[in-house]
Design a protein around this motif. Structure first.
Motif, PDB file in Angstrom:
ATOM      1  N   ASP A 182       0.816  -1.209   0.000  1.00 23.31           N
ATOM      2  CA  ASP A 182       0.000   0.000   0.000  1.00 23.31           C
ATOM      3  C   ASP A 182       0.854   1.265   0.000  1.00 23.31           C
ATOM      4  O   ASP A 182       0.888   2.017   0.977  1.00 23.31           O
ATOM      5  CB  ASP A 182      -0.942  -0.010   1.206  1.00 23.31           C
ATOM      6  N   PHE A 183       1.536   1.478  -1.113  1.00 22.18           N
ATOM      7  CA  PHE A 183       2.304   2.712  -1.294  1.00 22.18           C
ATOM      8  C   PHE A 183       2.279   3.111  -2.755  1.00 22.18           C
ATOM      9  O   PHE A 183       2.505   2.281  -3.646  1.00 22.18           O
ATOM     10  CB  PHE A 183       3.762   2.542  -0.851  1.00 22.18           C
ATOM     11  N   SER A 184       2.041   4.388  -2.993  1.00 20.49           N
ATOM     12  CA  SER A 184       2.143   4.941  -4.340  1.00 20.49           C
ATOM     13  C   SER A 184       3.070   6.149  -4.294  1.00 20.49           C
ATOM     14  O   SER A 184       2.951   6.999  -3.412  1.00 20.49           O
ATOM     15  CB  SER A 184       0.775   5.355  -4.877  1.00 20.49           C
TER      16      SER A 184
ATOM     17  N   THR B  61      11.014   6.531  -0.017  1.00 27.13           N
ATOM     18  CA  THR B  61      11.024   7.984  -0.046  1.00 27.13           C
ATOM     19  C   THR B  61       9.864   8.455  -0.915  1.00 27.13           C
ATOM     20  O   THR B  61       9.364   7.709  -1.765  1.00 27.13           O
ATOM     21  CB  THR B  61      12.335   8.549  -0.599  1.00 27.13           C
ATOM     22  N   ASN B  62       9.465   9.717  -0.716  1.00 30.17           N
ATOM     23  CA  ASN B  62       8.337  10.235  -1.482  1.00 30.17           C
ATOM     24  C   ASN B  62       8.560  11.713  -1.766  1.00 30.17           C
ATOM     25  O   ASN B  62       9.453  12.341  -1.191  1.00 30.17           O
ATOM     26  CB  ASN B  62       7.032  10.018  -0.711  1.00 30.17           C
ATOM     27  N   GLY B  63       7.747  12.259  -2.627  1.00 29.36           N
ATOM     28  CA  GLY B  63       7.891  13.644  -3.036  1.00 29.36           C
ATOM     29  C   GLY B  63       7.245  14.616  -2.073  1.00 29.36           C
ATOM     30  O   GLY B  63       7.054  14.331  -0.885  1.00 29.36           O
ATOM     31  N   ALA B  64       6.909  15.783  -2.577  1.00 27.37           N
ATOM     32  CA  ALA B  64       6.267  16.853  -1.816  1.00 27.37           C
ATOM     33  C   ALA B  64       5.622  17.791  -2.826  1.00 27.37           C
ATOM     34  O   ALA B  64       5.797  17.628  -4.041  1.00 27.37           O
ATOM     35  CB  ALA B  64       7.292  17.597  -0.966  1.00 27.37           C
TER      36      ALA B  64
ATOM     37  N   ASP C 156       2.728  18.554   2.494  1.00 24.60           N
ATOM     38  CA  ASP C 156       1.525  19.129   3.080  1.00 24.60           C
ATOM     39  C   ASP C 156       0.325  18.192   3.021  1.00 24.60           C
ATOM     40  O   ASP C 156      -0.802  18.591   3.310  1.00 24.60           O
ATOM     41  CB  ASP C 156       1.180  20.445   2.394  1.00 24.60           C
ATOM     42  N   SER C 157       0.550  16.936   2.645  1.00 27.91           N
ATOM     43  CA  SER C 157      -0.515  15.942   2.575  1.00 27.91           C
ATOM     44  C   SER C 157       0.075  14.557   2.847  1.00 27.91           C
ATOM     45  O   SER C 157       1.225  14.291   2.487  1.00 27.91           O
ATOM     46  CB  SER C 157      -1.167  15.961   1.186  1.00 27.91           C
ATOM     47  N   PRO C 158      -0.698  13.651   3.475  1.00 29.71           N
ATOM     48  CA  PRO C 158      -0.206  12.283   3.706  1.00 29.71           C
ATOM     49  C   PRO C 158       0.215  11.561   2.434  1.00 29.71           C
ATOM     50  O   PRO C 158       1.013  10.624   2.492  1.00 29.71           O
ATOM     51  CB  PRO C 158      -1.405  11.587   4.366  1.00 29.71           C
ATOM     52  N   LYS C 159      -0.304  12.004   1.286  1.00 24.70           N
ATOM     53  CA  LYS C 159       0.080  11.331   0.049  1.00 24.70           C
ATOM     54  C   LYS C 159       1.555  11.512  -0.265  1.00 24.70           C
ATOM     55  O   LYS C 159       2.121  10.764  -1.072  1.00 24.70           O
ATOM     56  CB  LYS C 159      -0.771  11.835  -1.122  1.00 24.70           C
ATOM     57  N   TYR C 160       2.182  12.510   0.353  1.00 21.07           N
ATOM     58  CA  TYR C 160       3.600  12.755   0.133  1.00 21.07           C
ATOM     59  C   TYR C 160       4.498  12.147   1.211  1.00 21.07           C
ATOM     60  O   TYR C 160       5.722  12.265   1.125  1.00 21.07           O
ATOM     61  CB  TYR C 160       3.866  14.260   0.088  1.00 21.07           C
TER      62      TYR C 160
END
Length: 591
Positions: free
Chosen positions: A55-57, A92-95, A103-107
């Motif tokens: 469960d990661f995108s 790792t993830n973006g922003a 600024d969002s959990p998606k990042y």
């Protein structure tokens, strides 16, 4: 990043210690849903993977303006953060690309705990690893030798060092460690990768940080394709210098880039891989560059390096053209005791292979080995060298996908499936559909890491992709070859044993590998050192040369287990064990 072939107003031309049981019904369901082979239909390919979900995108905040960092995200690491014997996963993830803030959990960056049953649990918030900025790369290493691996995250204008507290949580110690100081010459730096390496064998891991281009989102070059913004060629950005930080042993690092000879070579770095190419006992550093020549930093000792890429023949492919150097790996492909170099690039640039000629030079054998023809139509990012069929010959996995945006799909192949190149005694067979990778849609794949997630002795993969779910590929190759892994614990050397060189002799065949967590694009695989043994049930002799200079000999080591090896106090030690039935234990110890 060499971008896709974008047209612009300036006419731009072209850019892994126990066996875990997976419930049978779950395995069958996953096989049906994600293309895995059922018990009645075993894969016929000698190397084969089945897909598992996680469960990661990856969200890089891709916008119509096509800011450069958007296409460069996606580092991933595997490591056992809680020391329960099962490799866990960190993404790792973006922003938000305009603010460079999550600024969002998606990042959020994400940490997944390996449950041991084929599933993973998101423990990010408990661990304190959500992150704050636009993160790209990750490097795993136990910099304070407390037995728990720490995390370094490389990103746009901000890098972060997380100390592993040993209780499932991490603390941001970047400022305290001296790793947050701005660069007086280049200003805010965009780091894409890093590598932990003990450059002087003092038992403390030092940190090499790969910096990419000088980027300012408010001054993005004007690049277009079909009158739409497109990611720009790296020639429109200035070079920056990579950095080398010396571990002082008190939790603080000192930037010695200039004194060490690193700062004198600015580039557009994309990855770093580590090996002692000349077997002089000191680790060397290979750096890929984007549309610039590659760097090979030879370790001269006393914290000094000399750049010898051209001299040793790895700066450019033999045709002499600049290519889009992406991820790399630096390991012995030919079982001759000398580590070789493989890197990925974009379509029509191939995946160059440089064979190490007894430590004195490198010879490019891309064409002769068959890799030129196989990889010419491919674009790749991460390169991971590992023995996926346990036949005693290391193979090459490449996460594939182009740097270009989806707008370019009508002109070039942007989304691509992954590929594993099987090592046929120095020649290569490209396995894509055959290896099961066609079970998932083609993507713009980025980072990749290698680990044995289910403890069956077959190496699995985790791969990221832009704006898409991450992919776990479980190795269900049909063979019954044997294997052995060495989980090292340094005493005089660094706790992870990074830099240790291992020679294994089994059934008359000799292999070499070394401990390094640096592998692929922006990624890190901090797992035991793996050897496939083919038909051999016993490793007759194992020689471990530790960074401290200690030589440890192990004899008659039973296969199909992970051997915990602790560095001895003596200069030379020999441990002889009696063969036991295979798989009697997977938690054996040697000291």
């Amino acid at each position: 990043m060499v971008p896709a072939q974008a047209e612009t107003s300036r006419k731009i031309k072209r850019r892994r210690d126990r066996v875990f049981a997976i419930p049978f019904s779950l395995a069958i369901l996953l096989g049906v849903l994600f293309g895995g082979a059922s018990a009645q239909q075993k894969p016929s390919s000698p190397i084969h993977f089945s897909s598992r979900p996680i469960d990661f995108s990856l969200d890089s905040s891709e916008t119509p303006q096509r800011h450069a960092p958007e296409t460069m995200a996606g580092g991933v690491a595997v490591f056992d953060y809680d020391r329960d014997g099962k490799p866990d996963i960190f993404f790792t993830n973006g922003a938000d690309i305009n603010t460079l803030k999550k600024d969002s959990p998606k990042y959020w960056n994400r940490l997944f705990h390996n449950n041991g049953d084929g599933t993973f649990t998101d423990v990010t918030e408990k661990a304190g690893l959500k992150g704050t900025g636009f993160d790209v790369g990750v490097a795993i290493g136990d910099y304070d030798n407390d037995g728990y691996d720490d995390i370094f995250v490389a990103g746009v204008y901000r890098n972060t060092l997380y100390h592993n507290n040993g209780n499932g949580t991490f603390t941001d110690v970047t400022e305290k460690a001296g790793l947050a100081r701005p660069d007086k010459q280049y200003g805010p730096l965009w780091s894409v990768a890093a590598a932990w390496v003990d450059i002087n064998n003092d038992g403390l891991l030092d940190l090499f940080v790969v910096n990419y281009i000088s980027w300012d989102g408010s001054k993005e070059p004007d690049c277009e394709f079909n009158r739409k913004p497109e990611y720009c060629h790296p020639k429109f950005y200035k070079e920056t210098a990579s950095q080398l930080f010396l571990n002082n042993g008190n939790g603080i690092f000192t930037d010695i880039s200039e004194q060490a000879g690193i700062r004198a070579h600015p580039g557009k770095g994309m990855s770093a891989c580590i090996a002692d190419y000349d077997n002089d006992g000191l680790p060397d550093i290979f750096v890929t560059n984007d549309k610039l020549f590659n760097f090979l930093y030879h370790n001269k000792g006393h914290n000094q390096f000399e750049e010898v890429g051209f001299e040793l023949g790895v700066a450019l492919p033999e045709h002499g053209n600049l290519i889009s150097g992406m991820g790399c790996d630096f390991r012995d492909l030919y079982n001759d005791g000398y580590p070789d170099i493989v890197l990925a690039a974009l379509q029509k640039e191939t995946f160059p292979i440089y064979r190490n000629v007894r430590g004195g030079a490198f010879e490019e054998i891309t064409a002769r080995s068959g890799m030129t023809v196989l990889s010419d139509p491919m674009s790749g990012y991460s390169v991971n060298i590992a023995d996926f069929d346990n036949d005693g010959w290391k193979d090459i996995f490449v996460s594939r996908g182009d740097v270009a945006s989806p707008n370019m799909a009508g002109r070039i192949r942007v989304d691509q499936p992954n590929t594993v190149f099987r090592n046929l005694n120095g020649k290569w067979a490209a396995l894509t559909e055959e290896a099961g990778f066609g079970a998932r849609p083609p993507r713009r794949h980025r980072g990749a890491a290698v680990a044995d997630f289910d403890g069956d002795g077959k190496l699995d993969l985790v791969v990221t992709a832009l704006s898409a779910p991450a992919e776990i590929w479980m190795n269900d190759s049909p063979g019954t070859n044997h294997w052995i892994e060495f989980a090292l614990q340094g005493t005089k050397s660094n706790r992870d044993g990074i830099g240790a060189r291992i020679k294994v002799t089994a059934a008359g065949k000799v292999q070499f590998n070394h401990m390094s967590t640096a592998s692929g694009y922006a990624s890190s695989s901090a797992v035991p050192v793996h050897f496939g043994l083919g038909d051999a049930r016993v490793a007759d002799e194992v020689e471990i040369r530790w960074p401290s200079g200690t030589v440890q000999m192990l004899k008659n080591i039973v296969a199909d287990r992970v051997l915990q090896v602790k560095e001895p106090l003596g200069a030379v030690t020999v441990l002889e064990t009696q063969p036991a039935p295979a798989r009697q234990t997977k938690n054996a110890h040697a000291q």
